[in-house]
Scaffold this motif. Structure first.
Motif: not given
Length: 614
Positions: A297-316
């Motif tokens: 899941g951590i790898g999948y979130i990091l690999n999401l096709h989005t430029d929003s690192w805020l979204l990735k950080g929230t999901l992580l």
């Protein structure tokens, strides 16, 4: 000459750590010796007994002194001999008719009671061989085990219990040794030591009907309460007022103990539910699935096709918080120690999947694929062998433990160098107690968190081969990651610089970078550990723990002991042959040693000889 204990009453009773037999400086000893030579002929028998003058005491007894005659405070010569650890005088007085269990002094104690208070184990052994009864109660209502607990003499506790004394024997108020320890001794010991002797946890005293846990709560003994709960003490037993330990804690308003008891009550309630029991049956498998999902899941979130690192950080953050909540609520303490090993296996799984999904198209040659598959297979095999093989745990029955305690005590060897107070076993040569496994391990090297087990005589060679396989696989993964970036990412280190290169490989495939970092961390650890292990095995013939102990000894000692001069160093080739049990088609004769049965301490003897020769 050792200074005698001149009062068998208040002084020795109040100062449990001030034992008789402490020496002054050399000048004082010389003056005392001169005084003995000049004046001992005028000493009375009590003073001669205190100072251990056998000849003077024999002279007075042969002149007609009755050894059973007490002084004005009802103290006999045998009391004085016992309190001052005068073994020869104890034997002599008993041979002349002294009463072994004579009560005397203001505390109405036997000589055995005074020897226990002072911690004189050899005197205790001698008195018991001559018939002294450790179950007798003194004027304060304590028997010998109670006194050993109050004065925190663990070797004496072990010896008395091994000789058949009741670990749950009550004092005058019905207090067991465990209750006394929980009430009066703030700290881990001797409560922790008593719990290893299998006492009854939920007995109650005669007067208040309190259990040991009640007494720990009433005295604010947080350590004892924690140990008793861990051992399984009941939270439901009520005293004469109908109060449970938790009710007792609320009255004392000790917030720490209230929190400990409440948490334990909630935990036990959860463990008794059907859902928890069903989860517990498949706990390891469930934890493995959650760990695999977490890393993926951590790898999948990091690999999401989005430029929003805020979204990735929230999901992580949500994924991490969810995993921690699951671990606290559903993973028992017995399974939590396996979490690093489960994490390791999950990491290997995702590395393996990354190889076939991301790296295989660019590295389809058999010359690359075959070595990688072999290294992964060997890695899993040697991991399994390291994990499942007995590292060399020292095992013995309850009867064997008791006999070991008696034998070592009577030989004067019941100390930490030869006896493990945690396992209650005789420690073989090169063994050590592992606190993570709560066991003594023969030829102990270390406790490896990635395998979840100790590394010792039984599995050390599997551990080294596991490190070899992990190092090889890790370097293949790093090589494959570099090829992936060269072929899949449109960047050049010389043209774009370090910043541009890093930005490109992050945007190109965050998943590959994530697996690369995971691989690097494990590979660096495995490579450094492998180099260290091979150096210690081949060049020194030592384990990690032995090398560390010798280095610490050299740091604080004037006599430096070279690491290469250990008695276990037989030369590089021979060391490797012995370690891997490789005879090289009969060219090398290996030395097979069962380290669980080696008790002669040649290691320390050799170190002493080496130190003296320097």
């Amino acid at each position: 000459m050792s200074s005698p204990c001149k009062s068998p009453h208040s002084h020795c009773h109040q100062h449990s750590h001030h034992h008789a037999g402490q020496h002054g400086g050399p000048k004082e000893d010389q003056e005392a010796a001169q005084q003995v030579v000049e004046d001992y002929s005028s000493w009375d028998i009590v003073k001669a007994t205190q100072h251990g003058l056998l000849d003077r005491c024999r002279e007075l007894v042969e002149a007609g002194y009755d050894v059973r005659q007490p002084d004005s405070e009802n103290v006999t010569l045998l009391h004085w001999a016992a309190i001052n650890n005068r073994l020869e005088l104890v034997k002599y007085f008993i041979s002349k008719g002294a009463i072994v269990d004579q009560l005397g002094g203001t505390l109405n104690s036997t000589p055995l009671h005074w020897a226990v208070r002072q911690g004189h184990l050899q005197t205790i052994i001698l008195l018991m061989k001559c018939g002294a009864d450790p179950s007798l109660i003194d004027g304060e209502g304590y028997n010998s085990v109670h006194l050993a607990v109050l004065y925190q003499h663990m070797p004496i506790i072990a010896y008395l219990i091994a000789k058949g004394h009741n670990i749950d024997g009550p004092d005058m108020n019905g207090m067991t040794p465990l209750m006394l320890s929980a009430q009066k001794i703030i700290g881990m010991e001797p409560t922790n030591f008593l719990l290893k002797l299998n006492p009854s946890l939920n007995l109650t005293d005669k007067i208040h009907r309190n259990t040991a846990l009640h007494w720990a709560v009433s005295s604010g003994n947080v350590n004892a309460a924690d140990l008793l709960l861990e051992a399984g003490a009941s939270l439901d037993v009520q005293n004469e007022k109908g109060e449970t330990p938790l009710d007792f804690a609320r009255q004392t308003r000790n917030r720490i103990i209230i929190h400990i008891l409440t948490s334990e009550a909630n935990s036990r309630s959860a463990r008794s539910s059907r859902t928890f029991k069903a989860l517990q049956k498949y706990e390891i498998s469930l934890v493995m699935m959650v760990c695999l999902s977490l890393l993926g899941g951590i790898g999948y979130i990091l690999n999401l096709h989005t430029d929003s690192w805020l979204l990735k950080g929230t999901l992580l953050a949500l994924v991490t918080a969810g995993s921690q909540l699951f671990t606290r609520r559903f993973v028992g303490s017995s399974s939590q120690k396996h979490l690093p090993a489960i994490f390791f296996i999950s990491s290997i799984f995702w590395m393996f999947m990354t190889w076939f999904i991301c790296f295989l198209p660019d590295m389809a040659q058999a010359t690359v694929q075959v070595p990688f598959i072999i290294s992964v297979s060997l890695l899993l095999y040697y991991f399994y062998k390291t994990w499942r093989t007995d590292p060399g745990y020292i095992k013995c029955s309850e009867e064997e433990r008791k006999q070991t305690i008696i034998t070592l005590a009577e030989a004067g060897c019941l100390d930490v160098r030869l006896f493990c107070s945690s396992c209650l076993v005789k420690k073989p040569l090169r063994s050590m107690h592992c606190h993570a496994c709560n066991a003594c391990v023969a030829k102990y090297d270390q406790h490896c968190i990635w395998t979840g087990h100790c590394i010792g005589a039984g599995n050390h060679h599997y551990f080294v081969l596991f490190l070899v396989a992990l190092t090889v696989m890790g370097h293949w993964m790093i090589y494959a990651s570099a090829l992936f970036w060269v072929n899949q990412c449109s960047t050049n280190l010389q043209k774009d610089g370090i910043g541009g290169f890093l930005a490109e490989i992050i945007s190109c495939s965050p998943w590959v970078l994530y697996i690369f970092l995971l691989t690097c961390s494990l590979t660096v650890w495995a490579t450094l550990m492998l180099i260290l292990q091979l150096y210690q095995i081949a060049c020194l013939g030592l384990t990690t723990q032995e090398r560390f102990n010798l280095q610490m000894q050299n740091r604080f000692s004037k006599h430096q002991v070279p690491l290469r001069k250990s008695p276990f160093n037989r030369g590089c080739i021979q060391n490797l042959a012995d370690f891997f049990r490789c005879r090289c088609f009969g060219l090398i004769k290996t030395n097979s040693v069962d380290w669980t049965q080696q008790y002669h301490n040649i290691f320390q003897a050799s170190m002493v000889r080496s130190a003296q020769s320097v």
